[in-house]
Design a protein around this motif. Structure first.
Motif, PDB file in Angstrom:
ATOM      1  N   ILE A   1       8.564 -10.356 -12.068  1.00 11.88           N
ATOM      2  CA  ILE A   1       9.139 -10.939 -10.875  1.00 11.88           C
ATOM      3  C   ILE A   1       9.374 -12.351 -10.643  1.00 11.88           C
ATOM      4  N   ASP A   2      10.252 -12.750  -9.987  1.00 11.28           N
ATOM      5  CA  ASP A   2      10.394 -14.249  -9.578  1.00 11.28           C
ATOM      6  C   ASP A   2       9.915 -14.524  -8.118  1.00 11.28           C
ATOM      7  N   LEU A   3       9.989 -13.332  -7.242  1.00  4.80           N
ATOM      8  CA  LEU A   3       9.356 -13.437  -5.917  1.00  4.80           C
ATOM      9  C   LEU A   3       8.761 -12.063  -5.407  1.00  4.80           C
ATOM     10  N   MET A   4       7.791 -12.000  -4.624  1.00  6.21           N
ATOM     11  CA  MET A   4       7.011 -10.975  -4.066  1.00  6.21           C
ATOM     12  C   MET A   4       7.648 -10.574  -2.754  1.00  6.21           C
ATOM     13  N   LEU A   5       8.039  -9.381  -2.564  1.00  3.48           N
ATOM     14  CA  LEU A   5       8.162  -8.771  -1.145  1.00  3.48           C
ATOM     15  C   LEU A   5       7.203  -8.114  -0.980  1.00  3.48           C
ATOM     16  N   LEU A   6       6.263  -8.370   0.100  1.00  3.08           N
ATOM     17  CA  LEU A   6       5.010  -7.598   0.408  1.00  3.08           C
ATOM     18  C   LEU A   6       5.270  -6.694   1.607  1.00  3.08           C
ATOM     19  N   VAL A   7       5.194  -5.440   1.508  1.00  5.56           N
ATOM     20  CA  VAL A   7       5.456  -4.499   2.412  1.00  5.56           C
ATOM     21  C   VAL A   7       4.324  -4.189   3.231  1.00  5.56           C
ATOM     22  N   ILE A   8       4.420  -4.490   4.714  1.00 10.48           N
ATOM     23  CA  ILE A   8       2.978  -3.993   5.232  1.00 10.48           C
ATOM     24  C   ILE A   8       3.293  -3.219   6.514  1.00 10.48           C
ATOM     25  N   ASP A   9       2.629  -2.181   6.574  1.00 13.79           N
ATOM     26  CA  ASP A   9       2.830  -1.132   7.948  1.00 13.79           C
ATOM     27  C   ASP A   9       2.359  -1.570   8.934  1.00 13.79           C
TER      28      ASP A   9
ATOM     29  N   HIS B   1       0.851  -1.224  -0.082  1.00 15.52           N
ATOM     30  CA  HIS B   1      -0.110  -0.169   0.235  1.00 15.52           C
ATOM     31  C   HIS B   1       0.846   1.330   0.015  1.00 15.52           C
ATOM     32  N   VAL B   2       0.275   2.298  -0.441  1.00 19.19           N
ATOM     33  CA  VAL B   2       1.071   3.650  -0.527  1.00 19.19           C
ATOM     34  C   VAL B   2       1.403   4.181   0.751  1.00 19.19           C
ATOM     35  N   ASP B   3       2.758   4.273   0.984  1.00 23.01           N
ATOM     36  CA  ASP B   3       3.205   5.014   2.326  1.00 23.01           C
ATOM     37  C   ASP B   3       3.348   3.732   3.299  1.00 23.01           C
ATOM     38  N   SER B   4       3.763   2.658   2.746  1.00 23.72           N
ATOM     39  CA  SER B   4       4.105   1.671   3.652  1.00 23.72           C
ATOM     40  C   SER B   4       5.537   1.468   3.910  1.00 23.72           C
ATOM     41  N   GLY B   5       6.438   2.212   3.120  1.00 25.41           N
ATOM     42  CA  GLY B   5       7.861   2.240   3.168  1.00 25.41           C
ATOM     43  C   GLY B   5       8.663   1.516   2.212  1.00 25.41           C
ATOM     44  N   LYS B   6       7.963   1.320   1.184  1.00 31.95           N
ATOM     45  CA  LYS B   6       8.619   0.304   0.168  1.00 31.95           C
ATOM     46  C   LYS B   6       9.989   0.833  -0.530  1.00 31.95           C
TER      47      LYS B   6
ATOM     48  N   THR C   1       1.713  -0.775  11.725  1.00 32.01           N
ATOM     49  CA  THR C   1       0.629   0.163  12.508  1.00 32.01           C
ATOM     50  C   THR C   1      -0.778   0.134  11.941  1.00 32.01           C
ATOM     51  N   LYS C   2      -0.882  -0.495  10.596  1.00 32.94           N
ATOM     52  CA  LYS C   2      -2.066  -0.191   9.789  1.00 32.94           C
ATOM     53  C   LYS C   2      -2.511  -1.796   9.373  1.00 32.94           C
ATOM     54  N   GLY C   3      -1.641  -2.563   9.076  1.00 37.95           N
ATOM     55  CA  GLY C   3      -2.108  -3.955   8.899  1.00 37.95           C
ATOM     56  C   GLY C   3      -2.575  -3.823   7.334  1.00 37.95           C
ATOM     57  N   ILE C   4      -3.441  -4.771   7.085  1.00 34.35           N
ATOM     58  CA  ILE C   4      -3.828  -4.942   5.586  1.00 34.35           C
ATOM     59  C   ILE C   4      -4.606  -3.797   5.258  1.00 34.35           C
ATOM     60  N   GLN C   5      -4.221  -3.072   4.132  1.00 38.35           N
ATOM     61  CA  GLN C   5      -4.994  -1.945   3.437  1.00 38.35           C
ATOM     62  C   GLN C   5      -5.492  -2.262   2.213  1.00 38.35           C
ATOM     63  N   THR C   6      -6.220  -1.100   1.350  1.00 36.21           N
ATOM     64  CA  THR C   6      -6.846  -1.710   0.129  1.00 36.21           C
ATOM     65  C   THR C   6      -5.714  -2.213  -0.829  1.00 36.21           C
ATOM     66  N   GLN C   7      -4.671  -1.283  -0.975  1.00 33.73           N
ATOM     67  CA  GLN C   7      -3.701  -2.003  -2.121  1.00 33.73           C
ATOM     68  C   GLN C   7      -2.987  -2.841  -1.748  1.00 33.73           C
ATOM     69  N   THR C   8      -2.912  -3.042  -0.249  1.00 33.08           N
ATOM     70  CA  THR C   8      -2.179  -4.451   0.092  1.00 33.08           C
ATOM     71  C   THR C   8      -2.995  -5.692  -0.482  1.00 33.08           C
ATOM     72  N   ALA C   9      -4.261  -5.620  -0.205  1.00 35.22           N
ATOM     73  CA  ALA C   9      -5.180  -6.534  -1.047  1.00 35.22           C
ATOM     74  C   ALA C   9      -4.861  -6.968  -2.508  1.00 35.22           C
ATOM     75  N   GLU C  10      -4.905  -5.796  -2.898  1.00 37.96           N
ATOM     76  CA  GLU C  10      -4.859  -5.910  -4.576  1.00 37.96           C
ATOM     77  C   GLU C  10      -3.356  -6.557  -4.779  1.00 37.96           C
ATOM     78  N   CYS C  11      -2.378  -6.197  -4.142  1.00 39.17           N
ATOM     79  CA  CYS C  11      -1.082  -6.744  -4.242  1.00 39.17           C
ATOM     80  C   CYS C  11      -0.969  -8.311  -3.920  1.00 39.17           C
ATOM     81  N   ILE C  12      -1.959  -8.673  -2.866  1.00 36.16           N
ATOM     82  CA  ILE C  12      -1.885 -10.103  -2.579  1.00 36.16           C
ATOM     83  C   ILE C  12      -2.448 -10.700  -4.036  1.00 36.16           C
TER      84      ILE C  12
END
Length: 557
Positions: free
Chosen positions: A103-111, A21-26, A113-124
């Protein structure tokens, strides 16, 4: 043909997508892990700096000791990891989809303090479609109170494990980290160890047509224009002729570099910069380079699509959707759909039943797509369909389905191609038996309008409500009536050997005929008297298939 000069020894390259998600520190995390930055990395785009968010794909790299699992793929003591830093804003989903397909592998960055957010879900969802391995970086742990940090991290890990239990990644590796710019950085080494332990790579092949996914294009004064990207298929050498697919333009490779190191040859999986001359960089932002004329033009495609379980909207024939293939996104219309069994491939000889609407109870559907314009893509390409015009401020999933092209056709042959696809609609017409014509023939009415071309239905079988069946023989008059010849073996209790109609049918038709002529209460063949009002109508039912792309409109059963 491509040349076959020996390849300059290079490190095995693995692309790791950094999504979230945006602003998760990627971007901060990518910067903390990287040792080499490319010309497009760490938000170098002026607009990115101005807005403080990632707006484009960023690329950087690092090397790690070759993991045991990869020693069969390289003789080098180290491997190169290219970090593909994808934007996280909802409006940039096309860029995310394009980046995720290399990509060969996904590194999913999650904040944390916020957990799963909308764009996190789309990235999954994108990860489930494009890769087999996912690692979670639970970022910004430094923002948690020191005395409650461990407890809050454990609670978040429990929540995430529950969320991922029903996905393609039921037991993801979760690494708490901190990559705060200019501040505390924690556990970056543990994250790199987790990535190293999870790295897998399919066999890299140098044969087959060259295909190169371009993600950036820019001029270098005195040198030419550089296109950076990933070799998706085949190989390329200096001095090879390559085609810029979207422009139909052929260029010679002047030089090539991998992270500022000159190379003479590159193969599938390599991250590369290709320099050509006499080409305006403004003509291409993203796209595909390939062996000349190796990518076919596509106007219509038949795709086996898997519905994304998080999508809650409807999918119907005539819907317009965004279709993403690599970095290309184009609008297409669904011109037909039909059910497809799991693991079943499309067969041009097979008949498929037309489906008007795709419900969420059907996991796989065969879709016929017609693109707004002709595109150039590889056969059997992965396509992701989405509603990118949906409101980005809602939490609804915009990704609809994904799958691969099974058959493709260019614009010049669309009509012929569609006619060869045997997708049919089940149709039913109802009428009634007007009267008996002879021992084996009845006249039917009420099924066709007087202007209907009944010749299209000649030979099709009709079933009577009394049990007999027969074939439509011809028209009868000009009002829409028609003759049906009843099967001679369709009746077990025929009046005579030469009769095909049942006795009860003959009686009912006789009563109907006398009742119409106003002759009072007619008598049946058994001598019984009955009222004409009590005579039941004998229905005639015609069930048939109508092939949706057949221009002759011929019916079949």
């Amino acid at each position: 043909p491509l040349s076959t000069c020996p390849r300059t020894p290079t490190l095995l390259n693995i692309n790791v997508g950094v999504l979230g998600h945006v602003d998760s520190g990627k971007t901060s995390l990518a910067k903390a892990m990287s040792t080499v930055a490319s010309t497009a990395s760490f938000d170098k785009n002026p607009q990115s700096k101005e807005r403080g968010i990632t707006l484009d794909l960023g690329f950087s790299s690092l090397t790690i000791p070759t993991p045991e699992a990869l020693k069969g793929h390289t003789d080098e003591e180290t491997v190169q990891i290219t970090l593909v830093d994808c934007p996280g804003h909802a409006s940039l989903i096309k860029t995310i989809i394009g980046g995720a397909q290399i990509i060969d592998l996904m590194l999913l960055v999650i904040d944390v303090t916020k957990g799963i957010q909308t764009q996190t879900a789309e990235c999954i969802v994108i990860g489930e479609i494009t890769c087999d391995v996912l690692i979670i970086a639970l970022n910004k742990v430094d923002l948690l109170p020191q005395d409650k940090r461990d407890e809050k991290i454990k609670k978040m890990i429990v929540r995430l494990n529950k969320t991922f239990a029903n996905t393609k990644f039921p037991n993801p590796t979760i690494v708490p980290v901190s990559a705060r710019p200019g501040g505390e950085q924690q556990h970056i080494d543990k994250l790199l160890d987790a990535i190293s332990a999870s790295l897998r790579v399919n066999e890299r092949k140098a044969d087959g047509p060259f295909l190169f996914s371009v993600d950036h294009c820019f001029p270098i004064k005195g040198q030419g224009t550089v296109m950076t990207g990933t070799v998706v298929n085949g190989s390329v050498n200096v001095n090879d002729e390559i085609e810029i697919a979207s422009l139909g333009m052929t260029k010679k490779v002047k030089s090539m570099q991998m992270y500022r190191k000159p190379v003479q040859r590159a193969v599938q999986g390599d991250r590369l910069g290709i320099c050509v001359t006499q080409f305006d960089a403004k003509q291409l932002e993203r796209g595909v380079l390939c062996t000349p004329i190796s990518l076919p033009p596509v106007k219509v495609a038949v795709c086996a699509m898997s519905r994304i379980k998080f999508y809650r909207g409807s999918v119907s024939v005539k819907d317009k959707l965004h279709v993403s293939v690599g970095h290309l996104t184009v609008v297409a219309s669904i011109v037909a759909m039909c059910k497809l069994e799991a693991e079943e491939d499309f067969n041009i000889e097979t008949e498929y039943e037309y489906v008007e609407q795709w419900g969420d109870d059907v996991p796989i559907m065969l879709c016929v797509l017609e693109f707004q314009r002709e595109i150039r893509v590889q056969e059997h390409s992965l396509a992701i369909l989405s509603h990118l015009d949906a409101d980005i401020h809602t939490s609804a999933c915009r990704l609809v389905c994904s799958g691969r092209f099974q058959q493709i056709c260019d614009e010049a042959h669309v009509g012929e191609f569609l006619e060869s696809i045997r997708i049919f609609k089940l149709k039913e017409k109802r009428g009634f038996v007007d009267r008996q014509h002879d021992d084996n023939t009845v006249i039917c009415d009420g099924m066709f309008k007087k202007e209907t071309n009944i010749d299209l239905f000649t030979g099709l079988r009709v079933v009577l409500s009394t049990g007999e069946s027969g074939a439509i023989a011809s028209t009868f008059g000009k009002s829409g009536k028609f003759k049906v010849v009843i099967d001679s073996d369709g009746c077990a209790d025929s009046l005579l050997d030469t009769h095909s109609l049942k006795k009860d049918t003959v009686d009912a038709l006789a009563l109907r005929k006398k009742g119409r002529k106003g002759k009072g209460n007619p008598t049946t063949t058994t001598g019984a008297t009955t009222s004409s009002d009590s005579v039941k109508r004998i229905d005639a039912v015609l069930s048939f298939k109508k092939f949706v792309f057949d221009k002759t409109h011929k019916m079949a059963q």
